[in-house]
Design a protein around this motif. Structure first.
Motif, PDB file in Angstrom:
ATOM      1  N   GLU A 163      -8.872  12.920  14.867  1.00 11.35           N
ATOM      2  CA  GLU A 163     -10.161  13.593  15.024  1.00 11.35           C
ATOM      3  C   GLU A 163     -11.108  13.323  13.852  1.00 11.35           C
ATOM      4  OE1 GLU A 163      -6.848  15.714  17.035  1.00 11.35           O
ATOM      5  OE2 GLU A 163      -7.233  15.132  14.947  1.00 11.35           O
ATOM      6  N   ALA A 164     -10.644  12.598  12.849  1.00 10.53           N
ATOM      7  CA  ALA A 164     -11.472  12.319  11.663  1.00 10.53           C
ATOM      8  C   ALA A 164     -12.451  11.196  11.996  1.00 10.53           C
ATOM      9  CB  ALA A 164     -10.582  11.936  10.488  1.00 10.53           C
ATOM     10  N   ASP A 165     -13.582  11.575  12.565  1.00 10.87           N
ATOM     11  CA  ASP A 165     -14.539  10.572  13.041  1.00 10.87           C
ATOM     12  C   ASP A 165     -15.901  10.676  12.379  1.00 10.87           C
ATOM     13  OD1 ASP A 165     -15.457  12.899  14.161  1.00 10.87           O
ATOM     14  OD2 ASP A 165     -15.302  12.246  16.253  1.00 10.87           O
ATOM     15  N   GLN A 166     -15.956  11.326  11.198  1.00 12.35           N
ATOM     16  CA  GLN A 166     -17.245  11.495  10.527  1.00 12.35           C
ATOM     17  C   GLN A 166     -17.153  11.021   9.074  1.00 12.35           C
ATOM     18  OE1 GLN A 166     -19.380  15.111  12.855  1.00 12.35           O
ATOM     19  NE2 GLN A 166     -18.032  15.754  11.216  1.00 12.35           N
ATOM     20  N   PRO A 167     -16.820   9.766   8.849  1.00 16.14           N
ATOM     21  CA  PRO A 167     -16.647   9.295   7.464  1.00 16.14           C
ATOM     22  C   PRO A 167     -17.901   9.428   6.617  1.00 16.14           C
ATOM     23  CG  PRO A 167     -16.736   7.443   9.010  1.00 16.14           C
ATOM     24  CD  PRO A 167     -16.603   8.689   9.832  1.00 16.14           C
ATOM     25  N   ALA A 168     -19.077   9.204   7.205  1.00 20.13           N
ATOM     26  CA  ALA A 168     -20.310   9.291   6.420  1.00 20.13           C
ATOM     27  C   ALA A 168     -20.565  10.717   5.956  1.00 20.13           C
ATOM     28  CB  ALA A 168     -21.487   8.775   7.250  1.00 20.13           C
ATOM     29  N   ALA A 169     -20.356  11.685   6.846  1.00 18.79           N
ATOM     30  CA  ALA A 169     -20.551  13.092   6.481  1.00 18.79           C
ATOM     31  C   ALA A 169     -19.561  13.504   5.396  1.00 18.79           C
ATOM     32  CB  ALA A 169     -20.405  13.979   7.706  1.00 18.79           C
ATOM     33  N   PHE A 170     -18.340  13.030   5.515  1.00 16.19           N
ATOM     34  CA  PHE A 170     -17.330  13.341   4.504  1.00 16.19           C
ATOM     35  C   PHE A 170     -17.758  12.802   3.141  1.00 16.19           C
ATOM     36  CE2 PHE A 170     -13.672  11.722   2.080  1.00 16.19           C
ATOM     37  CZ  PHE A 170     -13.043  12.918   1.782  1.00 16.19           C
ATOM     38  N   GLU A 171     -18.256  11.588   3.111  1.00 17.31           N
ATOM     39  CA  GLU A 171     -18.683  10.988   1.839  1.00 17.31           C
ATOM     40  C   GLU A 171     -19.746  11.848   1.164  1.00 17.31           C
ATOM     41  OE1 GLU A 171     -18.181   7.666   0.412  1.00 17.31           O
ATOM     42  OE2 GLU A 171     -16.439   7.286   1.686  1.00 17.31           O
ATOM     43  N   VAL A 172     -20.681  12.377   1.952  1.00 15.76           N
ATOM     44  CA  VAL A 172     -21.725  13.221   1.377  1.00 15.76           C
ATOM     45  C   VAL A 172     -21.155  14.565   0.947  1.00 15.76           C
ATOM     46  CG1 VAL A 172     -23.935  14.362   1.805  1.00 15.76           C
ATOM     47  CG2 VAL A 172     -23.508  12.095   2.770  1.00 15.76           C
ATOM     48  N   MET A 173     -20.282  15.139   1.780  1.00 18.80           N
ATOM     49  CA  MET A 173     -19.735  16.469   1.499  1.00 18.80           C
ATOM     50  C   MET A 173     -18.969  16.500   0.186  1.00 18.80           C
ATOM     51  SD  MET A 173     -19.610  19.608   2.588  1.00 18.80           S
ATOM     52  CE  MET A 173     -19.708  19.815   4.372  1.00 18.80           C
ATOM     53  N   VAL A 174     -18.289  15.425  -0.141  1.00 19.64           N
ATOM     54  CA  VAL A 174     -17.539  15.396  -1.397  1.00 19.64           C
ATOM     55  C   VAL A 174     -18.466  15.620  -2.585  1.00 19.64           C
ATOM     56  CG1 VAL A 174     -16.203  13.905  -2.951  1.00 19.64           C
ATOM     57  CG2 VAL A 174     -15.650  13.985  -0.512  1.00 19.64           C
ATOM     58  N   GLY A 175     -19.695  15.138  -2.476  1.00 14.49           N
ATOM     59  CA  GLY A 175     -20.656  15.350  -3.548  1.00 14.49           C
ATOM     60  C   GLY A 175     -21.253  16.732  -3.572  1.00 14.49           C
ATOM     61  N   LEU A 176     -21.041  17.498  -2.502  1.00 14.50           N
ATOM     62  CA  LEU A 176     -21.638  18.832  -2.400  1.00 14.50           C
ATOM     63  C   LEU A 176     -20.692  19.943  -2.826  1.00 14.50           C
ATOM     64  CD1 LEU A 176     -23.440  18.545   1.077  1.00 14.50           C
ATOM     65  CD2 LEU A 176     -24.417  18.206  -1.202  1.00 14.50           C
ATOM     66  N   THR A 177     -19.400  19.761  -2.609  1.00 16.61           N
ATOM     67  CA  THR A 177     -18.439  20.831  -2.876  1.00 16.61           C
ATOM     68  C   THR A 177     -17.061  20.248  -3.168  1.00 16.61           C
ATOM     69  OG1 THR A 177     -17.357  22.804  -1.953  1.00 16.61           O
ATOM     70  CG2 THR A 177     -17.918  21.062  -0.416  1.00 16.61           C
ATOM     71  N   GLY A 178     -16.295  20.991  -3.969  1.00 16.21           N
ATOM     72  CA  GLY A 178     -14.908  20.619  -4.224  1.00 16.21           C
ATOM     73  C   GLY A 178     -13.933  21.337  -3.317  1.00 16.21           C
ATOM     74  N   ASP A 179     -14.444  22.122  -2.384  1.00 14.10           N
ATOM     75  CA  ASP A 179     -13.607  22.897  -1.468  1.00 14.10           C
ATOM     76  C   ASP A 179     -12.893  21.958  -0.495  1.00 14.10           C
ATOM     77  OD1 ASP A 179     -12.576  24.482   0.589  1.00 14.10           O
ATOM     78  OD2 ASP A 179     -14.255  25.884   0.542  1.00 14.10           O
ATOM     79  N   PRO A 180     -11.561  21.860  -0.552  1.00 11.56           N
ATOM     80  CA  PRO A 180     -10.860  20.919   0.323  1.00 11.56           C
ATOM     81  C   PRO A 180     -10.979  21.261   1.801  1.00 11.56           C
ATOM     82  CG  PRO A 180      -9.281  22.320  -0.837  1.00 11.56           C
ATOM     83  CD  PRO A 180     -10.630  22.571  -1.450  1.00 11.56           C
ATOM     84  N   VAL A 181     -11.103  22.550   2.147  1.00 15.73           N
ATOM     85  CA  VAL A 181     -11.227  22.933   3.547  1.00 15.73           C
ATOM     86  C   VAL A 181     -12.572  22.490   4.101  1.00 15.73           C
ATOM     87  CG1 VAL A 181     -11.201  24.843   5.194  1.00 15.73           C
ATOM     88  CG2 VAL A 181      -9.660  24.878   3.228  1.00 15.73           C
ATOM     89  N   LEU A 182     -13.624  22.646   3.330  1.00 13.68           N
ATOM     90  CA  LEU A 182     -14.947  22.223   3.780  1.00 13.68           C
ATOM     91  C   LEU A 182     -15.038  20.698   3.832  1.00 13.68           C
ATOM     92  CD1 LEU A 182     -17.481  23.466   4.810  1.00 13.68           C
ATOM     93  CD2 LEU A 182     -18.359  23.610   2.485  1.00 13.68           C
ATOM     94  N   ARG A 183     -14.365  20.035   2.922  1.00 18.49           N
ATOM     95  CA  ARG A 183     -14.303  18.570   2.984  1.00 18.49           C
ATOM     96  C   ARG A 183     -13.567  18.124   4.246  1.00 18.49           C
ATOM     97  NH1 ARG A 183     -12.811  16.876  -3.324  1.00 18.49           N
ATOM     98  NH2 ARG A 183     -14.929  17.136  -4.157  1.00 18.49           N
ATOM     99  N   LEU A 184     -12.491  18.821   4.584  1.00 16.23           N
ATOM    100  CA  LEU A 184     -11.785  18.514   5.825  1.00 16.23           C
ATOM    101  C   LEU A 184     -12.683  18.768   7.019  1.00 16.23           C
ATOM    102  CD1 LEU A 184      -9.228  17.826   7.446  1.00 16.23           C
ATOM    103  CD2 LEU A 184      -8.516  20.217   7.191  1.00 16.23           C
ATOM    104  N   SER A 185     -13.441  19.843   6.982  1.00 18.43           N
ATOM    105  CA  SER A 185     -14.362  20.170   8.062  1.00 18.43           C
ATOM    106  C   SER A 185     -15.362  19.048   8.286  1.00 18.43           C
ATOM    107  CB  SER A 185     -15.096  21.476   7.751  1.00 18.43           C
ATOM    108  OG  SER A 185     -16.078  21.754   8.718  1.00 18.43           O
ATOM    109  N   ALA A 186     -15.888  18.493   7.195  1.00 21.77           N
ATOM    110  CA  ALA A 186     -16.865  17.412   7.314  1.00 21.77           C
ATOM    111  C   ALA A 186     -16.235  16.146   7.863  1.00 21.77           C
ATOM    112  CB  ALA A 186     -17.494  17.130   5.953  1.00 21.77           C
ATOM    113  N   LEU A 187     -14.958  15.950   7.583  1.00 18.21           N
ATOM    114  CA  LEU A 187     -14.256  14.761   8.051  1.00 18.21           C
ATOM    115  C   LEU A 187     -13.972  14.815   9.547  1.00 18.21           C
ATOM    116  CD1 LEU A 187     -12.976  12.129   6.922  1.00 18.21           C
ATOM    117  CD2 LEU A 187     -10.871  13.433   6.568  1.00 18.21           C
ATOM    118  N   LEU A 188     -13.765  16.045  10.049  1.00 15.73           N
ATOM    119  CA  LEU A 188     -13.395  16.223  11.446  1.00 15.73           C
ATOM    120  C   LEU A 188     -14.588  16.127  12.387  1.00 15.73           C
ATOM    121  CD1 LEU A 188     -10.938  19.242  11.144  1.00 15.73           C
ATOM    122  CD2 LEU A 188     -10.334  16.879  11.645  1.00 15.73           C
TER     123      LEU A 188
END
Length: 403
Positions: free
Chosen positions: A241-266
């Motif tokens: 289900e990890a189909d949002q690589p671009a969103a994940f790349e941006v999210m990493v710069g926004l927060t260190g929260d691993p759950v929210l990073r996972l959310s952006a990846l999904l």
């Protein structure tokens, strides 16, 4: 390559010396060494959290020595040679030197040994197969662990395929350690072995996988590791289900929260999010958070009045998650700062009326009370939470009821 961790405070701490003295009294000065993460992190200039030790003493002798010294000891994994000593409130995990007898890719049958090199040979990566004695002198049985730690190289001990077949979780650990400690490009041989043997991850328990994945996502910058996982096919096998690589790349710069990073990846598709959470057997609270976050983005351009209504209905945590997801997906870093500040400082009001006020407006207690309160709440929110005029609003709602 000579190395030392003699400058580390944890090495000379009274709690540590009590453990070392207890074990050395039973087995001599060369019977115990620090091992793994504490040695690695000390060499890399990173924070040391856990203190693990390896010993030539058998588990029963380890326990007896600690108890004789008046230290608390817990047999946390005695079948595999591990006990935990508690000294001045700090835990020390102590494991007898081991060698693998057999393994099925998940669990190993071990035999105890007194050979430091044999113990090192069964470990995952060379920078984790480092030992330090009570004086801080570092021992490097593979001959390359110290250099790996200093250069940020994640390299398997021996043949990568052999290490992975012993425990397929080492595929995820390869990427997790690269995320936390790696520099430059991942080790080519290790990367190829992870790709070739990724099918073996189906043998792993979901709990082990999710724990390792969340640790990876909590790294300061997990993006290079996740890219490598994607390029090797490991990510697709682990998390289709990890189909949002671009969103994940941006999210990493926004927060260190691993759950929210996972959310952006999904995926943003809630059924897919639920499927991923179920496969990973995530805790219910984490699953619910992921589903709520994927329930719809909050446009960073939303005006303050609309934002307050959303904060009230969604709650501050879900509102913030949705705002950040929208920012990541639109690739507009910083666009949501004003909304996040509003959510942080705005005191969410409570509904100012209840059944008593409805009765005072002329409606006897009954099923219509809830209907009136719901209508009141909708109007109150739409009017941006006024602090006055509640009695008049209720009276008009009651008068408008049929019959």
């Amino acid at each position: 390559m000579s190395a030392s961790v003699a400058d580390q405070d944890w090495l000379t701490a009274p709690a540590t010396r009590a453990v070392l003295d207890a074990l050395e009294a039973a087995g001599g000065p060369d019977c115990v060494r620090f091992v793994g993460g504490c040695v690695r992190n000390a060499l890399m200039g990173q924070t040391v959290d856990d203190l693990d030790l390896a010993t030539r003493l058998l588990p029963e002798a380890t326990m007896a020595a600690l108890q004789k010294a008046g230290l608390k000891v817990v047999p946390t994994g005695i079948a595999h040679g591990t006990v935990t000593a508690v000294s001045k409130g700090r835990p020390y995990e102590i494991t007898t030197l081991r060698r693998d007898v057999s393994t099925d890719g998940r669990n190993a049958t071990v035999a105890f040994t007194d050979d430091w090199a044999e113990d090192a040979a069964r470990r995952d990566f060379r920078l984790n197969a480092l030992y330090a004695d009570a004086q801080g002198r570092v021992f490097d049985p593979t001959g390359q662990g110290v250099e790996d730690a200093r250069e940020g190289r994640i390299v398997f001990v021996g043949e990568p395929e052999t290490r992975i077949r012993e425990d397929y979780l080492r595929i995820l650990r390869f990427f997790r350690f690269f995320a936390w400690y790696g520099r430059g490009e991942p080790d080519t041989a290790g990367l190829a072995a992870c790709a070739d043997l990724s099918e073996g991850m189906v043998r792993l328990s979901a709990e082990r996988v999710s724990k390792e994945l969340l640790k990876l996502l909590a790294a300061p910058d997990p993006r290079p590791a996740v890219r490598a996982m994607s390029e090797t096919g490991v990510l697709a096998r682990l998390l289709p289900e990890a189909d949002q690589p671009a969103a994940f790349e941006v999210m990493v710069g926004l927060t260190g929260d691993p759950v929210l990073r996972l959310s952006a990846l999904l995926s943003s598709d809630q059924p897919k999010v639920e499927a991923a959470a179920k496969r990973l057997r995530l805790p219910n609270a984490m699953r619910d958070r992921l589903l709520a976050a994927a329930g719809g983005e909050v446009d960073p351009a939303t005006d303050a009045r609309t934002a307050r209504a959303l904060i009230y209905r969604l709650g501050k945590p879900t509102f913030a998650d949705r705002v950040l997801r929208a920012e990541a997906m639109s690739n507009r870093p910083g666009a949501s700062a004003a909304l996040l500040e509003l959510a942080d400082r705005w005191p969410v009001p409570r509904l100012p009326v209840g059944g008593r006020q409805v009765a005072a407006a002329g409606l006897a207690a009954g099923p219509l009370t809830g209907q009136v309160l719901a209508a009141f709440e909708d109007g109150w929110i739409a009017d941006d939470f006024p602090t006055e005029g509640h009695a008049d609003r209720l009276r008009m709602l009651v008068e408008a009821l049929p019959g």
